[in-house]
Write a protein that holds these residues in place. Sequence first.
Motif, short mmCIF file in Angstrom:
data_model
loop_
_atom_site.label_atom_id
_atom_site.label_comp_id
_atom_site.label_asym_id
_atom_site.label_seq_id
_atom_site.Cartn_x
_atom_site.Cartn_y
_atom_site.Cartn_z
N LYS A 64 -23.15 -77.84 91.29
CA LYS A 64 -23.77 -78.79 90.36
C LYS A 64 -23.78 -80.22 90.92
O LYS A 64 -24.09 -81.17 90.19
N ALA A 65 -23.46 -80.37 92.19
CA ALA A 65 -23.46 -81.69 92.81
C ALA A 65 -24.87 -82.28 92.79
O ALA A 65 -25.87 -81.55 92.78
N LEU A 66 -24.96 -83.60 92.81
CA LEU A 66 -26.26 -84.27 92.78
C LEU A 66 -27.08 -83.98 94.03
O LEU A 66 -28.30 -83.96 94.00
N VAL A 67 -26.38 -83.77 95.14
CA VAL A 67 -27.07 -83.45 96.40
C VAL A 67 -26.56 -82.10 96.91
O VAL A 67 -25.35 -81.90 97.04
N VAL A 91 -20.55 -86.69 105.65
CA VAL A 91 -21.14 -87.01 104.34
C VAL A 91 -20.25 -86.52 103.21
O VAL A 91 -20.19 -87.15 102.14
N ARG A 92 -19.54 -85.42 103.41
CA ARG A 92 -18.64 -84.94 102.35
C ARG A 92 -17.47 -85.89 102.16
O ARG A 92 -17.03 -86.13 101.03
N ALA A 93 -16.98 -86.44 103.27
CA ALA A 93 -15.89 -87.41 103.16
C ALA A 93 -16.38 -88.70 102.51
O ALA A 93 -15.66 -89.32 101.72
N LYS A 94 -17.61 -89.09 102.78
CA LYS A 94 -18.15 -90.35 102.26
C LYS A 94 -18.59 -90.24 100.81
O LYS A 94 -18.31 -91.14 100.00
N TYR A 95 -19.27 -89.14 100.47
CA TYR A 95 -19.87 -89.03 99.14
C TYR A 95 -19.08 -88.12 98.18
O TYR A 95 -19.42 -88.03 97.00
N GLY A 96 -18.07 -87.46 98.68
CA GLY A 96 -17.19 -86.67 97.82
C GLY A 96 -17.90 -85.59 97.03
O GLY A 96 -18.74 -84.84 97.56
N ASP A 97 -17.60 -85.53 95.73
CA ASP A 97 -18.14 -84.47 94.87
C ASP A 97 -19.63 -84.60 94.62
O ASP A 97 -20.23 -83.72 93.99
N ALA A 210 -28.58 -90.41 111.11
CA ALA A 210 -29.80 -90.10 110.36
C ALA A 210 -29.49 -89.20 109.17
O ALA A 210 -30.09 -89.35 108.09
N PHE A 211 -28.57 -88.26 109.35
CA PHE A 211 -28.23 -87.36 108.26
C PHE A 211 -27.54 -88.11 107.12
O PHE A 211 -27.83 -87.87 105.95
N ASP A 212 -26.67 -89.03 107.46
CA ASP A 212 -26.00 -89.84 106.43
C ASP A 212 -27.04 -90.63 105.63
O ASP A 212 -26.96 -90.71 104.39
N GLU A 213 -28.00 -91.21 106.32
CA GLU A 213 -29.05 -91.98 105.63
C GLU A 213 -29.87 -91.08 104.72
O GLU A 213 -30.20 -91.45 103.58
N LEU A 214 -30.19 -89.88 105.22
CA LEU A 214 -30.99 -88.95 104.44
C LEU A 214 -30.27 -88.52 103.17
O LEU A 214 -30.86 -88.50 102.08
N VAL A 215 -28.99 -88.20 103.29
CA VAL A 215 -28.20 -87.79 102.13
C VAL A 215 -28.05 -88.96 101.16
O VAL A 215 -28.13 -88.78 99.94
N GLY A 216 -27.86 -90.16 101.69
CA GLY A 216 -27.74 -91.33 100.83
C GLY A 216 -29.00 -91.56 100.01
O GLY A 216 -28.94 -91.86 98.81
N ALA A 218 -31.22 -89.23 99.22
CA ALA A 218 -31.33 -88.12 98.27
C ALA A 218 -30.43 -88.36 97.07
O ALA A 218 -30.79 -88.05 95.92
N LEU A 219 -29.26 -88.91 97.32
CA LEU A 219 -28.32 -89.20 96.22
C LEU A 219 -28.88 -90.28 95.30
O LEU A 219 -28.82 -90.16 94.07
N LYS A 220 -29.43 -91.34 95.87
CA LYS A 220 -30.03 -92.41 95.06
C LYS A 220 -31.18 -91.87 94.21
O LYS A 220 -31.31 -92.21 93.03
N ALA A 221 -32.01 -91.01 94.80
CA ALA A 221 -33.13 -90.43 94.07
C ALA A 221 -32.63 -89.54 92.94
O ALA A 221 -33.17 -89.55 91.83
N ALA A 222 -31.57 -88.76 93.21
CA ALA A 222 -31.02 -87.87 92.19
C ALA A 222 -30.45 -88.67 91.03
O ALA A 222 -30.57 -88.29 89.86
N ILE A 223 -29.81 -89.79 91.34
CA ILE A 223 -29.24 -90.64 90.29
C ILE A 223 -30.35 -91.24 89.43
O ILE A 223 -30.26 -91.27 88.20
#
Length: 227
Positions: A64-67, A91-97, A210-216, A218-223
């Motif tokens: 159920k994570a946002l990303v 990214v898991r360490a940076k963005y957690g759950d 690049a992957f960190d930026e992409l996930v970031g 995606a997270l902003k869009a999901a929020i």
Amino acid sequence: MSDRRLGALIIPVVQAICVVIVTVAIVRHEFFSANTRQSIATTKLSQAQWRGVLAGGHWMGSPKALVTVVEFGDFQCPACRVFSTVSLRGVRAKYGDSVGVLFRHWPLAYHEHAYAAARASECVAAEGSFERFFDAVYDKQDSLGLRPIEAFARDAGVQDSSAFATCNASKLPVEAIEVDRKEALSLHGSGTPTIIVNGVQLGGVPDSIAFDELVGKALKAAIRNSK
């Protein structure tokens, strides 16, 4: 020394050298890409395709994570190892759950130990130890084929060694692995790892930056979409 014994000594050495060469190349790419913006083509999956992708595999983190990051991977693939141990862990360490990872199998035919590792991972998953096995194999990937697969299971904390041995003794195709591989082929993945982030399939393997930026993003869009 016989040719057979000589070959048995040479093959592991050659395998280890190949792993080192590929790893050095990927690490150099990671280092020099810090000052270079990497561009990766993307393809948005249909809702039906995305549902199909999410229908199997093993979760690491919350479904159920946002990303949601999906990796179709091969346990013997050096690029999968670097992606899994560097980019994914980062990214898991940076963005957690906020980030959940779904791993699906795609053992390639020319990796002779990949299917055996995938089979073993299905056996340890029955004990709830998939993620620890995932980490154990990628952390010691250069030992695949050189140490017993049971050793990786022990590294993952498997308690019931007899149940694991019984499960792993079968030489028949594993349904879960075959389903995953079929799904990967249906997506026309370019190889391993094939990566999908919130229903968007990447056309290549991004470096960690690049992957960190992409996930970031995606997270902003999901929020935004959740408001």
